[in-house]
Enzyme design. Structure first.
Site, PDB file in Angstrom:
ATOM      1  N   GLU A 292      -6.032  -2.717  -5.692  1.00 31.09           N
ATOM      2  CA  GLU A 292      -6.855  -2.182  -4.614  1.00 31.09           C
ATOM      3  C   GLU A 292      -8.361  -2.388  -4.810  1.00 31.09           C
ATOM      4  O   GLU A 292      -9.128  -1.416  -4.940  1.00 31.09           O
ATOM      5  CB  GLU A 292      -6.540  -0.693  -4.429  1.00 31.09           C
TER       6      GLU A 292
ATOM      7  N   GLU B 148       3.120   0.042  -3.662  1.00 31.59           N
ATOM      8  CA  GLU B 148       2.984   1.501  -3.549  1.00 31.59           C
ATOM      9  C   GLU B 148       3.337   1.958  -2.148  1.00 31.59           C
ATOM     10  O   GLU B 148       2.885   1.357  -1.174  1.00 31.59           O
ATOM     11  CB  GLU B 148       1.552   1.974  -3.853  1.00 31.59           C
TER      12      GLU B 148
END
Ligand code: GCO
Length: 444
Positions: free
Chosen positions: A165, A348
């Site tokens: 991320e 995720e």
């Protein structure tokens, strides 16, 4: 559900080092930017830190037993750079590598495939003192760290994520200041984002050299932006949010460079880009890691920033994220059809709800179970449309340190009593194990 999951689909669960390990002074680990950030009063809502977390550094075997008890065939974890090269660059701390060596061997003994994330936000503080990711030298330090880790583990770990991320690191950490290192500097944020991508691109060939046959990729977070109405102004506002939130990192990774209009939406100073950087960033990889939780709904506001609106009657999680699984379906089709993603993993997906044990000690987290079922159905439907989805890593195995929220937000399928460190599998975790078993290939 007409099951579309392939026989070699990766059924996993995800964690990250700073959120679960604790033991922040053990075996040579140095200070990370999250240790420093959490030590500053006011930065973490409950005043906590990852100093102890889930004490996974000492309880890792029982945690892997939990993963095995669900018959999962994959486990995503991250490696703490401050354990491996405590000063950020230079000497390698063998004791730090030893911990992950034991973890990897134990996973393999259990028939669980290790998926290692090299950078999940815990930069050695020594590098931040030297400018952090805004300093180009940190790219080289990351490549050296990658080399050290993959030389030790590359014979057994065959699934590598370079950076987790980069958008969150650049924006929440360096523009909004709500994550480590807690900066509010648009120019720094733009440069940090660029250097994270260059670090990704430079690390890929190093991983391939040290881990022959491995799958290598990057994990990006996505929050698809939907217009609040069909009005052109709302559609344009949603497109602006999508550019900043989703396209910023996706475009360069897929060889499209930075889109026009990106930089002036938040900074007067685009990043310094060296010759060859964009080609490095677009290095061929084996998969795209997709982190998905929710969507945003955007309304245009005249002469102001776009407004994020709540949907009457919609379900929201404990982190105030709308439960909207169709956005995952839409996203996966977009990534495949518009960007040509040849292989993807959900690295995720999950939800925080305020779980508490009942009188019998059960945690009947029906909202999380429903969230998982509906998002897995969205994955299944996307695969039926030809999306090359090869795995799903649920966030998270354990309740853990949720960054600026501290321990107040529980994402785990396992409840952690932080006072006793007792783990209790939640009903959603039991359900996930049953779902996976029903989708595993029949053993002949
Ligand atoms: C992220 C991080 C995780 C978070 C999870 C819930 O995606 O933000 O990878 O560490 O804990 O997403 O916010």
């Amino acid at each position: 559900m007409n099951k579309q999951f392939s026989d070699n689909f990766k059924w996993g669960v995800a964690t990250s080092a700073y959120q679960i390990e604790g033991a922040i002074h053990e075996d040579g680990r140095s200070e990370s930017i999250w240790d420093r950030f959490a030590s500053i009063p006011g930065n973490i809502k409950d005043g906590s830190s990852g100093a102890v977390a889930c004490d996974h550094y000492h309880r890792w075997e029982q945690d892997l037993d939990l993963v095995a008890s669900l018959d999962l065939n994959a486990y995503r974890f991250s490696i703490a750079w401050p354990r491996i090269i405590p000063t950020g660059r230079g000497a390698v701390n063998e004791k730090g590598l030893d911990f992950y060596d034991r973890l990897v061997d134990s996973l393999l003994q259990r028939g669980i495939e290790p998926c290692a994330t090299l950078y999940h936000w815990d930069l050695p503080q020594a590098l931040q003192d030297d400018g952090g990711w805004a300093n180009r030298a940190t790219v080289e330090a990351f490549v050296a760290y990658t080399d050290a880790v993959t030389r030790r583990l590359g014979d057994r770990v065959k699934f590598w994520i370079t950076i987790n991320e980069p958008w969150v690191v650049a924006v929440i950490g360096n523009l909004w200041g709500q994550h480590a290192p807690g900066l509010h500097d648009p120019s720094v944020a733009a440069q940090v984002g660029h250097h994270l991508l260059v670090a990704h691109g430079q690390a890929v060939p190093v991983i391939r050299a040290n881990s022959p046959g491995a799958e290598v990729g990057i994990t990006l977070n996505f929050t698809p932006a939907y217009p609040a109405s069909d009005q052109l102004t709302d559609r344009l506002a949603a497109a602006q949010v999508d550019l900043f939130t989703n396209q910023w990192f996706l475009d360069p990774v897929f060889g499209r460079g930075y889109s026009d209009g990106l930089w002036h939406s938040f900074t007067a100073n685009p990043p310094q880009i060296q010759p060859g950087d964009m080609e490095t960033i677009a290095v061929p990889t084996d998969f795209l890691g997709v982190n998905f939780y929710s969507r945003s709904v955007v309304r245009h506001v005249e002469d102001s920033q776009p407004q994020f609106v709540q949907i009457p009657g919609a379900t929201y999680t404990d982190t105030d994220w709308e439960v909207y699984p169709n956005a995952l379906y839409d996203l996966l089709l977009r990534l495949h059809r518009d960007y040509g993603a040849q292989k993807m993993y959900i690295t995720e997906n999950g939800a925080a709800f305020s779980d508490q044990p009942d009188a019998n000690g059960y945690i009947n987290d029906e909202q999380r179970r429903a969230y998982l079922e509906n998002h897995l159905a969205a994955c299944n439907a996307a695969i039926a449309q030809g999306v090359p989805l090869a795995g799903y890593y649920l966030w998270s195995l354990l309740d853990n340190f949720e960054w600026g929220e501290g321990y107040a937000k529980r994402f785990g399928i396992t409840y952690v009593d932080y006072a006793t460190q007792k783990r209790t599998l939640k009903e959603s975790g039991k359900w996930y194990g049953e779902f996976v078993r029903a989708n595993l290939p029949v053993k002949v």
